[in-house]
Design a protein around this motif. Structure first.
Motif, PDB file in Angstrom:
ATOM      1  N   PRO A  45       0.805  -1.230   0.000  1.00 22.40           N
ATOM      2  CA  PRO A  45       0.000   0.000   0.000  1.00 22.40           C
ATOM      3  C   PRO A  45       0.835   1.275   0.000  1.00 22.40           C
ATOM      4  CG  PRO A  45      -0.365  -1.302   2.009  1.00 22.40           C
ATOM      5  CD  PRO A  45       0.419  -2.147   1.093  1.00 22.40           C
ATOM      6  N   TYR A  46       1.957   1.281   0.735  1.00 28.22           N
ATOM      7  CA  TYR A  46       2.814   2.476   0.711  1.00 28.22           C
ATOM      8  C   TYR A  46       3.405   2.674  -0.681  1.00 28.22           C
ATOM      9  CZ  TYR A  46       2.884   3.850   5.638  1.00 28.22           C
ATOM     10  OH  TYR A  46       2.536   4.316   6.868  1.00 28.22           O
ATOM     11  N   PHE A  47       3.824   1.566  -1.316  1.00 29.40           N
ATOM     12  CA  PHE A  47       4.359   1.637  -2.683  1.00 29.40           C
ATOM     13  C   PHE A  47       3.313   2.205  -3.631  1.00 29.40           C
ATOM     14  CE2 PHE A  47       4.705  -0.342  -6.877  1.00 29.40           C
ATOM     15  CZ  PHE A  47       6.014  -0.050  -7.226  1.00 29.40           C
ATOM     16  N   HIS A  48       2.090   1.665  -3.517  1.00 31.19           N
ATOM     17  CA  HIS A  48       0.978   2.089  -4.381  1.00 31.19           C
ATOM     18  C   HIS A  48       0.726   3.591  -4.231  1.00 31.19           C
ATOM     19  CE1 HIS A  48      -2.439   0.668  -6.807  1.00 31.19           C
ATOM     20  NE2 HIS A  48      -3.167   1.580  -6.204  1.00 31.19           N
ATOM     21  N   LEU A  49       0.729   4.051  -2.982  1.00 39.40           N
ATOM     22  CA  LEU A  49       0.412   5.452  -2.680  1.00 39.40           C
ATOM     23  C   LEU A  49       1.587   6.382  -2.998  1.00 39.40           C
ATOM     24  CD1 LEU A  49      -1.943   7.072  -1.319  1.00 39.40           C
ATOM     25  CD2 LEU A  49      -0.669   6.851   0.818  1.00 39.40           C
ATOM     26  N   LEU A  50       2.758   6.055  -2.496  1.00 39.58           N
ATOM     27  CA  LEU A  50       3.896   6.980  -2.575  1.00 39.58           C
ATOM     28  C   LEU A  50       4.709   6.862  -3.854  1.00 39.58           C
ATOM     29  CD1 LEU A  50       5.263   6.708   1.088  1.00 39.58           C
ATOM     30  CD2 LEU A  50       3.660   8.386   0.143  1.00 39.58           C
ATOM     31  N   VAL A  51       4.863   5.648  -4.377  1.00 39.51           N
ATOM     32  CA  VAL A  51       5.714   5.464  -5.560  1.00 39.51           C
ATOM     33  C   VAL A  51       4.892   5.565  -6.848  1.00 39.51           C
ATOM     34  CG1 VAL A  51       7.369   3.967  -6.740  1.00 39.51           C
ATOM     35  CG2 VAL A  51       7.338   4.049  -4.238  1.00 39.51           C
ATOM     36  N   THR A  52       3.769   4.809  -6.907  1.00 40.62           N
ATOM     37  CA  THR A  52       2.983   4.858  -8.152  1.00 40.62           C
ATOM     38  C   THR A  52       1.962   5.998  -8.110  1.00 40.62           C
ATOM     39  OG1 THR A  52       1.129   3.380  -7.612  1.00 40.62           O
ATOM     40  CG2 THR A  52       3.201   2.341  -8.259  1.00 40.62           C
ATOM     41  N   ASP A  53       1.832   6.650  -6.952  1.00 39.55           N
ATOM     42  CA  ASP A  53       0.993   7.851  -6.829  1.00 39.55           C
ATOM     43  C   ASP A  53      -0.477   7.591  -7.143  1.00 39.55           C
ATOM     44  OD1 ASP A  53       0.678  10.576  -6.262  1.00 39.55           O
ATOM     45  OD2 ASP A  53       0.842  11.140  -8.364  1.00 39.55           O
ATOM     46  N   ARG A  54      -1.000   6.475  -6.627  1.00 40.54           N
ATOM     47  CA  ARG A  54      -2.416   6.148  -6.826  1.00 40.54           C
ATOM     48  C   ARG A  54      -3.079   5.893  -5.477  1.00 40.54           C
ATOM     49  NH1 ARG A  54      -1.854   1.220 -10.878  1.00 40.54           N
ATOM     50  NH2 ARG A  54      -0.232   0.762  -9.349  1.00 40.54           N
ATOM     51  N   PRO A  55      -4.377   6.148  -5.356  1.00 40.40           N
ATOM     52  CA  PRO A  55      -5.056   5.903  -4.083  1.00 40.40           C
ATOM     53  C   PRO A  55      -5.156   4.413  -3.789  1.00 40.40           C
ATOM     54  CG  PRO A  55      -6.650   6.490  -5.779  1.00 40.40           C
ATOM     55  CD  PRO A  55      -5.294   6.679  -6.386  1.00 40.40           C
ATOM     56  N   VAL A  56      -5.179   4.064  -2.516  1.00 39.21           N
ATOM     57  CA  VAL A  56      -5.256   2.662  -2.087  1.00 39.21           C
ATOM     58  C   VAL A  56      -6.705   2.311  -1.771  1.00 39.21           C
ATOM     59  CG1 VAL A  56      -4.552   1.028  -0.299  1.00 39.21           C
ATOM     60  CG2 VAL A  56      -2.912   2.721  -1.156  1.00 39.21           C
ATOM     61  N   SER A  57      -7.231   1.284  -2.451  1.00 40.63           N
ATOM     62  CA  SER A  57      -8.614   0.858  -2.215  1.00 40.63           C
ATOM     63  C   SER A  57      -8.670  -0.212  -1.131  1.00 40.63           C
ATOM     64  CB  SER A  57      -9.202   0.277  -3.509  1.00 40.63           C
ATOM     65  OG  SER A  57      -8.546  -0.939  -3.820  1.00 40.63           O
ATOM     66  N   ASP A  58      -9.873  -0.431  -0.592  1.00 43.07           N
ATOM     67  CA  ASP A  58     -10.058  -1.511   0.376  1.00 43.07           C
ATOM     68  C   ASP A  58      -9.682  -2.850  -0.252  1.00 43.07           C
ATOM     69  OD1 ASP A  58     -10.925   0.352   2.144  1.00 43.07           O
ATOM     70  OD2 ASP A  58     -13.020  -0.274   2.157  1.00 43.07           O
ATOM     71  N   ASP A  59     -10.070  -3.053  -1.525  1.00 39.93           N
ATOM     72  CA  ASP A  59      -9.761  -4.307  -2.212  1.00 39.93           C
ATOM     73  C   ASP A  59      -8.255  -4.540  -2.271  1.00 39.93           C
ATOM     74  OD1 ASP A  59     -12.395  -4.859  -2.619  1.00 39.93           O
ATOM     75  OD2 ASP A  59     -12.411  -4.360  -4.758  1.00 39.93           O
TER      76      ASP A  59
END
Lengths: 74, 74
Positions: A45-59
């Motif tokens: 989730p940190y990678f998704h948010l900080l590196v790829t710059d996308r919001p993290v979903s519950d899924d």
């Protein structure tokens, strides 16, 4: 700043890792590096948010935990 | 800047995910979100490096891949 970051995360990971350590003690999972398991859950989730710059979903969170839990040997 | 980051990573993840997609096609693993698997592998080392501010060892990388691969259903 680097030292403070490391200190905060060392304490945070040690607290989280206790959950995994107890699961190992109870024989629910085979011996494993407890902190690595926590980083395997927090990392995506940190990678998704900080590196790829996308919001993290519950899924995304559920899929991450599922994958890690299945990876633990029993 | 956010748009460029997202574009670069979208392309990068799609290329990496092809490896997982083919493993699913060959029936080596059960159907899974291929990009999520890539993020499960890349996430922990990036988290370790960027969030907890610690160097990533070879052992850390091997443990990460092992955990994810074991988590894939067969």
């Amino acid at each position: 700043m680097g030292a403070i970051t490391r200190m905060c995360w060392t304490e945070r990971l040690a607290v989280d890792a206790e959950v995994v350590r107890r699961a190992v003690e109870r024989g629910e999972i085979d011996p494993v590096d407890p902190e690595h398991v926590i980083e395997a859950v927090l990392g995506p989730p940190y990678f998704h948010l900080l590196v790829t710059d996308r919001p993290v979903s519950d899924d995304f969170l559920v899929a991450t935990v599922d994958l890690v839990v299945r990876g633990l040997r029993r």
